[in-house]
Design a protein around this motif. Structure first.
Motif, PDB file in Angstrom:
ATOM      1  N   ASP A 112       0.843  -1.189   0.000  1.00 56.60           N
ATOM      2  CA  ASP A 112       0.000   0.000   0.000  1.00 56.60           C
ATOM      3  C   ASP A 112       0.884   1.247   0.000  1.00 56.60           C
ATOM      4  O   ASP A 112       2.113   1.160  -0.159  1.00 56.60           O
ATOM      5  CB  ASP A 112      -0.964   0.003   1.197  1.00 56.60           C
TER       6      ASP A 112
ATOM      7  N   GLN B  85      -0.043  -5.951   1.207  1.00 55.54           N
ATOM      8  CA  GLN B  85      -1.504  -6.004   1.068  1.00 55.54           C
ATOM      9  C   GLN B  85      -1.974  -7.462   1.127  1.00 55.54           C
ATOM     10  O   GLN B  85      -2.560  -7.991   0.184  1.00 55.54           O
ATOM     11  CB  GLN B  85      -1.940  -5.343  -0.227  1.00 55.54           C
TER      12      GLN B  85
ATOM     13  N   GLY C 188     -11.110  -4.451  10.222  1.00 61.36           N
ATOM     14  CA  GLY C 188     -10.505  -3.680   9.148  1.00 61.36           C
ATOM     15  C   GLY C 188      -9.601  -2.575   9.658  1.00 61.36           C
ATOM     16  O   GLY C 188      -9.068  -2.620  10.778  1.00 61.36           O
ATOM     17  N   ARG C 189      -9.415  -1.551   8.845  1.00 61.14           N
ATOM     18  CA  ARG C 189      -8.609  -0.388   9.248  1.00 61.14           C
ATOM     19  C   ARG C 189      -9.338   0.351  10.370  1.00 61.14           C
ATOM     20  O   ARG C 189     -10.511   0.675  10.226  1.00 61.14           O
ATOM     21  CB  ARG C 189      -8.367   0.527   8.047  1.00 61.14           C
ATOM     22  N   GLN C 190      -8.614   0.634  11.447  1.00 60.86           N
ATOM     23  CA  GLN C 190      -9.279   1.135  12.654  1.00 60.86           C
ATOM     24  C   GLN C 190      -8.625   2.411  13.177  1.00 60.86           C
ATOM     25  O   GLN C 190      -7.414   2.586  13.079  1.00 60.86           O
ATOM     26  CB  GLN C 190      -9.217   0.070  13.752  1.00 60.86           C
TER      27      GLN C 190
ATOM     28  N   HIS D 129     -12.879   0.901   0.082  1.00 66.01           N
ATOM     29  CA  HIS D 129     -11.972   1.359   1.141  1.00 66.01           C
ATOM     30  C   HIS D 129     -11.983   2.878   1.296  1.00 66.01           C
ATOM     31  O   HIS D 129     -11.456   3.392   2.294  1.00 66.01           O
ATOM     32  CB  HIS D 129     -10.547   0.889   0.844  1.00 66.01           C
TER      33      HIS D 129
ATOM     34  N   VAL E   3     -15.235   4.966   5.337  1.00 66.86           N
ATOM     35  CA  VAL E   3     -14.877   4.520   6.682  1.00 66.86           C
ATOM     36  C   VAL E   3     -16.154   4.486   7.517  1.00 66.86           C
ATOM     37  O   VAL E   3     -16.988   5.397   7.436  1.00 66.86           O
ATOM     38  CB  VAL E   3     -13.846   5.466   7.333  1.00 66.86           C
TER      39      VAL E   3
ATOM     40  N   PHE F 161      -6.291   9.585   9.360  1.00 66.53           N
ATOM     41  CA  PHE F 161      -6.368   8.337   8.603  1.00 66.53           C
ATOM     42  C   PHE F 161      -5.239   8.291   7.571  1.00 66.53           C
ATOM     43  O   PHE F 161      -4.598   7.255   7.378  1.00 66.53           O
ATOM     44  CB  PHE F 161      -7.732   8.238   7.913  1.00 66.53           C
TER      45      PHE F 161
ATOM     46  N   GLN G  47      -1.968   7.452   9.150  1.00 68.59           N
ATOM     47  CA  GLN G  47      -1.819   6.060   9.592  1.00 68.59           C
ATOM     48  C   GLN G  47      -1.853   5.056   8.452  1.00 68.59           C
ATOM     49  O   GLN G  47      -1.130   4.056   8.480  1.00 68.59           O
ATOM     50  CB  GLN G  47      -2.934   5.728  10.601  1.00 68.59           C
ATOM     51  N   TYR G  48      -2.672   5.326   7.419  1.00 71.30           N
ATOM     52  CA  TYR G  48      -2.854   4.330   6.354  1.00 71.30           C
ATOM     53  C   TYR G  48      -2.404   4.788   4.972  1.00 71.30           C
ATOM     54  O   TYR G  48      -2.472   4.023   4.017  1.00 71.30           O
ATOM     55  CB  TYR G  48      -4.324   3.895   6.303  1.00 71.30           C
TER      56      TYR G  48
END
Length: 416
Positions: free
Chosen positions: A47, A53, A138-140, A183, A186, A218, A221-222
């Motif tokens: 990613d 991934q 998932g993404r948190q 994605h 959120v 976000f 972090q991602y």
């Protein structure tokens, strides 16, 4: 935004399927996760932050397995239940919280990053949130609501709902677009204002603060910024007033299914779906047309553009796409000279005039009727109404009665 599709397309190549088969036949793959890691390393599936991934790779591998290309190792089921880390004592109740949010001292959102913060968040959700659960998927991202009076609550973000027909219809994307870009949504999975806190407008204030920071946090972090936030309100227990006050959009209701409802049992209560666009041009960012979906429109949106006729009449269900396209052309031409007959509007263009009369000269029961012609316009009018707090609907109550027309002096003669 198309990473998932790129992974699937890459692994679907015959040469790459053979490579995966060789891995499966070797001795270095005992679990599916091992396979995913090796595949990610070989094809450089990472990613924006350089993280493997593996989840997207596993999804693509399962799709290829279902198509009969190979057989993956059996799923290794974990035993036991993962328990959230908790505090040894309950979270102290806040002290002297004012009745109005403007009087709260040092109100702030704290991004949960440290172990003690995580334990505090978990403790609040497990003991004071109505779901009594702290596990997210998932993404948190998690936040605590802090003030000088103490901890006032918390918020938790996680993966969005996999399938949500009202949401997907509102966005206006197809299944492929949905799979590739889900994605970018959120889900707000937890929102807690502690039951002991009774402070006017606190919930809406906190929602506003959260929307102002979530995209930035976000991204940090991602590695990317989401475009939409979704949330659900159980209207049997809550009114959703704070969402409305914070400019969230109520776009429909759930069907009572959960993430694990694989048999369409619909055992959960229906909830109102609220959406918050972090970017007003989110449809454009998703590669969709501005006219996609069923969201609210501004009063003049689409009316002053060159494509206004396409916006207001395009796609009318006239039984034939050619007729629908002709309707758009007729509306556009009439708008240029509304006071003239159509033949005058097109300046004597005989083929265009013939096409016009062929369109309107339809037998009784044809799909070419007033209701179908106006359907796209009515839908867009309803969407314009969605964006307004107050709408005034006027109705002309005038009636014309020609029962005794022949007895009207002079009028009857001229009308005959």
């Amino acid at each position: 935004m198309n990473k998932q599709n790129q992974i699937k397309r890459t692994l679907s190549l015959s040469s790459n399927i053979e490579y995966i088969k060789q891995l499966l036949e070797g001795k270095g793959v005992e679990h599916r996760s091992d396979l995913a890691k090796q595949v990610c390393t070989h094809f450089e599936f990472h990613d924006a932050r350089g993280k493997m991934q593996t989840s997207g790779c596993l999804k693509a591998l399962r799709a290829l397995e279902s198509s009969g290309h190979f057989e993956l190792p059996r799923v290794q089921h974990k035993t036991g239940t993962k328990s959230p880390r908790r505090l040894t004592d309950s979270v102290p109740h806040p002290v002297d919280v004012p009745d109005e949010v403007r009087h709260i001292a040092a109100l702030e959102l704290v991004l949960v990053q440290e172990a003690d913060q995580m334990r505090t968040w978990n403790e609040l959700m497990l003991t004071e949130h109505y779901l009594k659960a702290a596990i997210l998927v998932g993404r948190q991202m998690r936040y605590l609501i802090r003030s000088e009076h103490g901890w006032l609550g918390g918020i938790g973000y996680a993966a969005p709902a996999l399938q949500l027909s009202a949401r997907d219809q509102w966005i206006g994307w197809n299944q492929e677009e949905h799979q590739a870009q889900l994605h970018m949504i959120v889900g707000m999975s937890r929102f807690l204002i502690r039951p002991s806190v009774n402070c006017k407008n606190l919930a809406s204030k906190v929602l506003g603060m959260s929307m102002a920071t979530i995209a930035k946090d976000f991204n940090r972090q991602y590695g990317y910024s989401p475009l939409l936030i979704e949330s659900f309100v159980d209207t049997e227990h809550y009114s959703g007033t704070c969402y409305k006050a914070s400019n969230w959009l109520a776009i429909g209701k759930t069907k009572g299914r959960g993430r694990q409802d694989r048999h369409n049992d619909s055992t959960l209560s229906q909830k109102t779906i609220y959406m918050y666009p972090l970017d007003t041009s989110f449809r454009k960012q998703l590669g969709l047309s501005a006219n996609a979906g069923l969201g609210a429109l501004t009063i003049s949106e689409g009316l002053d553009a060159e494509q206004w006729a396409e916006h207001e009449f395009g796609g009318a269900p006239l039984g034939d796409k050619r007729l629908s396209k002709r309707l758009v052309n007729v509306a556009d031409a009439k708008a240029q000279n509304p006071g003239s007959a159509f033949s005058g509007t097109v300046e004597g263009d005989w083929p265009a005039t013939k096409a016009y009369y062929r369109m309107i000269d339809q037998p009784e029961g044809s799909a070419v009727n007033l209701e179908n012609i106006l359907q796209p316009h009515r839908e867009r009018t309803a969407r314009r109404m969605m964006g307004q707090k107050t709408v005034l609907c006027l109705q002309d109550g005038s009636e014309l009665n020609y029962t005794n027309l022949d007895k009207c002096s002079g009028l009857g003669t001229r009308m005959k």
